[in-house]
Design an enzyme around this catalytic site. Structure first.
Site, PDB file in Angstrom:
ATOM      1  N   LYS A 169      15.534  22.475 -10.594  1.00 49.66           N
ATOM      2  CA  LYS A 169      14.925  21.192 -10.968  1.00 49.66           C
ATOM      3  C   LYS A 169      15.836  20.262 -11.738  1.00 49.66           C
ATOM      4  O   LYS A 169      16.616  20.675 -12.596  1.00 49.66           O
ATOM      5  CB  LYS A 169      13.704  21.459 -11.855  1.00 49.66           C
ATOM      6  CG  LYS A 169      12.572  22.075 -11.077  1.00 49.66           C
ATOM      7  CD  LYS A 169      11.785  21.034 -10.360  1.00 49.66           C
ATOM      8  CE  LYS A 169      10.375  21.063 -10.919  1.00 49.66           C
ATOM      9  NZ  LYS A 169       9.612  19.951 -10.451  1.00 49.66           N
ATOM     10  N   SER A 195      14.415  22.244 -15.883  1.00 55.67           N
ATOM     11  CA  SER A 195      13.203  23.016 -16.105  1.00 55.67           C
ATOM     12  C   SER A 195      13.580  24.345 -16.742  1.00 55.67           C
ATOM     13  O   SER A 195      14.630  24.902 -16.446  1.00 55.67           O
ATOM     14  CB  SER A 195      12.498  23.257 -14.770  1.00 55.67           C
ATOM     15  OG  SER A 195      11.650  24.386 -14.853  1.00 55.67           O
ATOM     16  N   GLU A 199       9.636   8.972 -16.669  1.00 53.59           N
ATOM     17  CA  GLU A 199       8.248   9.373 -16.931  1.00 53.59           C
ATOM     18  C   GLU A 199       7.840   9.051 -18.365  1.00 53.59           C
ATOM     19  O   GLU A 199       6.708   8.608 -18.618  1.00 53.59           O
ATOM     20  CB  GLU A 199       8.078  10.882 -16.669  1.00 53.59           C
ATOM     21  CG  GLU A 199       8.185  11.234 -15.187  1.00 53.59           C
ATOM     22  CD  GLU A 199       8.270  12.735 -14.931  1.00 53.59           C
ATOM     23  OE1 GLU A 199       8.011  13.528 -15.860  1.00 53.59           O
ATOM     24  OE2 GLU A 199       8.608  13.114 -13.803  1.00 53.59           O
ATOM     25  N   HIS A 215       0.828  -1.221   0.000  1.00 52.14           N
ATOM     26  CA  HIS A 215       0.000   0.000   0.000  1.00 52.14           C
ATOM     27  C   HIS A 215       0.860   1.267   0.000  1.00 52.14           C
ATOM     28  O   HIS A 215       0.442   2.295   0.520  1.00 52.14           O
ATOM     29  CB  HIS A 215      -0.950   0.030   1.203  1.00 52.14           C
ATOM     30  CG  HIS A 215      -1.688  -1.255   1.429  1.00 52.14           C
ATOM     31  ND1 HIS A 215      -2.885  -1.558   0.829  1.00 52.14           N
ATOM     32  CD2 HIS A 215      -1.366  -2.349   2.172  1.00 52.14           C
ATOM     33  CE1 HIS A 215      -3.286  -2.760   1.211  1.00 52.14           C
ATOM     34  NE2 HIS A 215      -2.373  -3.271   2.016  1.00 52.14           N
TER      35      HIS A 215
END
Ligand code: ARG
Length: 457
Positions: free
Chosen positions: A283, A277, A290, A156
């Site tokens: 960043k 970024s 992804e 979980h």
């Protein structure tokens, strides 16, 4: 525009119809397979006495020249042709004359395209297997170096019990091992040659289909000519195997994205596999992970697209089946790129072992072991569960781990607790005690790694 038919037509094809119908824009990548198939077909025609030895040699020489010239870039694929088959035949006839027109004897584009696609897919199944194997090798290296790297195992997405990094990666090793088994299985089942099926009902020429099959490295000819030209099961199976591979990569990427986050910092993705970024200077984003996760959707899309295309097609060939190509090519390209990049990302990733161990130590991952300790001291498990639950609650209030409680505090929960409690709930002990085969314990892990190594070599 070169088309292979026209005799029974009295009108030119409408331009828009021609363009809509044409497949050369995407089936041109089958040119090497198309020529390989034709080379074998010519030999079979020769054996059947349809071509003389001399004719067969001239046609083969012509075909080989076309392949060489296209690959060298000196012969551009003429996209005004209807498809790759028409292109090859028209160049051949231009180059060797009337004899070129004999190539298509005893053959239809239906068995020809069935063969081309099967040859192409067969190579891709092999290539995918090699890419999965390289990834397994990268995983093995991480596992071998991290049998003592403690980390929390999750259920979980909540810390559950302590495991090791080697054990966690071992789960993905098993998924990808099954993927290779699936690929081997598909290869074995698809490895039959459809050429000789003709348009659908075989041919009246005495073609030795076993010869064609063996020239092309197949286990034998397919067994039913109607099935041969209308079967795309092998492609569906491959797309399904690719979808499962992508699902595995996607789950792995999801974990890496979480582990790479500032909150976790279990891993650091190498600069070479991250991007920045345009606005936020601080960043460093896990874009590759992804993208692999995101591209899973288009591979699933190819599978569902083809399943849907195939579902209502009556026997035998129908033009719907031309739609088997673009989505499949895209899925094969996508999965191969994802496997390559994912492997590079894993091989260059930094593992922050101290962060993982601290996380495992801090999240009560040893609570089950504490209960088991009480059971060994004679407390029934259900009572032990309740006692440790109350200990966890107290620790949460204090903001400490179970083994940070003093002996006095511990005895306040249960007077059967002794000094050996601390040793019993340490991360090392918790992992060591998990000795069952397939578990993270050192002996089980050592045996497992040995088996993995033998499997890879
Ligand atoms: N371009 C076609 C395909 O990909 C080749 C087969 C054409 N056969 C036919 N009967 N029109 O399926």
């Amino acid at each position: 525009m070169a088309q292979l038919w026209g005799g029974r037509f009295t009108k030119e094809t409408d331009q828009m119809v021609y363009a809509f119908n044409a497949s050369i824009g995407f089936d041109k990548r089958l040119l090497p397979q198309d020529i390989r198939g034709s080379l074998a077909h010519v030999r079979t025609l020769e054996k059947a006495g349809i071509l003389t030895e001399e004719e067969s040699a001239r046609i083969r020489e012509g075909l080989e020249g076309i392949l060489q010239d296209v690959q060298a870039g000196t012969l551009p694929v003429d996209e005004t042709c209807e498809d790759v088959h028409s292109f090859v035949e028209s160049v051949l006839t231009k180059r060797i004359g009337e004899l070129g027109k004999k190539l298509h004897t005893g053959r239809s584009r239906n068995d020809q395209v069935a063969l081309d696609m099967r040859l192409y897919t067969r190579d891709k199944v092999k290539e995918t297997d090699e890419l999965v194997k390289s990834l397994l090798e990268a995983l093995y290296d991480v596992m071998a170096a991290n049998t003592q790297t403690f980390m929390p195992g999750f259920t979980h997405l909540q810390k559950a019990q302590p495991v090791t990094l080697a054990h966690h990666f071992g789960a993905y090793f098993e998924m990808l091992r099954r993927d290779r088994e699936r690929l081997a299985d598909i290869y074995r089942r698809m490895n039959y040659c459809p050429l000789g099926a003709g348009a659908l009902a075989g041919t009246t020429y005495p073609l030795d289909r076993a010869l064609t099959a063996s020239l092309l490295g197949f286990a034998g000819p397919t067994r039913n000519s109607m099935d041969s030209v209308s079967d795309r099961d092998y492609l569906l199976e491959f797309l399904s195997a690719l979808s499962i591979i992508m699902m595995h990569l996607s789950r792995f990427c999801e974990e890496i994205i979480i582990w790479n986050s500032d909150e976790y910092r279990f891993v650091e993705i190498d600069d070479a596999y991250s991007t920045g970024s345009s606005i936020m200077p601080q960043k460093k984003n896990p874009d590759i992970a992804e993208l692999v996760r995101g591209k899973t959707g288009r591979v699933y899309g190819a599978l569902f697209g083809l399943l849907t295309t195939m579902k209502g097609i009556p026997l035998a060939y129908n033009k719907d089946m031309q739609e088997d190509k673009e989505g499949s090519f895209d899925a094969m390209d996508t999965a191969a790129a994802c496997l390559r990049l994912f492997t590079g990302m894993i091989a260059s990733m930094r593992f922050r072992n101290e962060r993982m161990a601290a996380s495992a130590a801090g999240g009560f991952t040893n609570a089950t072991d504490a209960a088991d300790y009480l059971v060994r001291k004679g407390v029934p498990f259900r009572d032990a569960h309740g006692i440790v639950g109350r200990m966890v609650l107290a620790c949460m209030e204090k903001g400490c781990a179970l083994d940070a409680l003093s002996m006095e505090e511990l005895r306040g929960f249960c007077d059967q607790i002794d000094e050996d409690f601390y040793e019993a709930v340490s991360l090392e002990t918790c992992v060591k005690a998990r000795l069952t085969a397939g578990g993270p314990g050192p002996e089980a892990m050592e045996a497992y790694l040995k088996e993995c190594k033998a499997y890879l070599s």
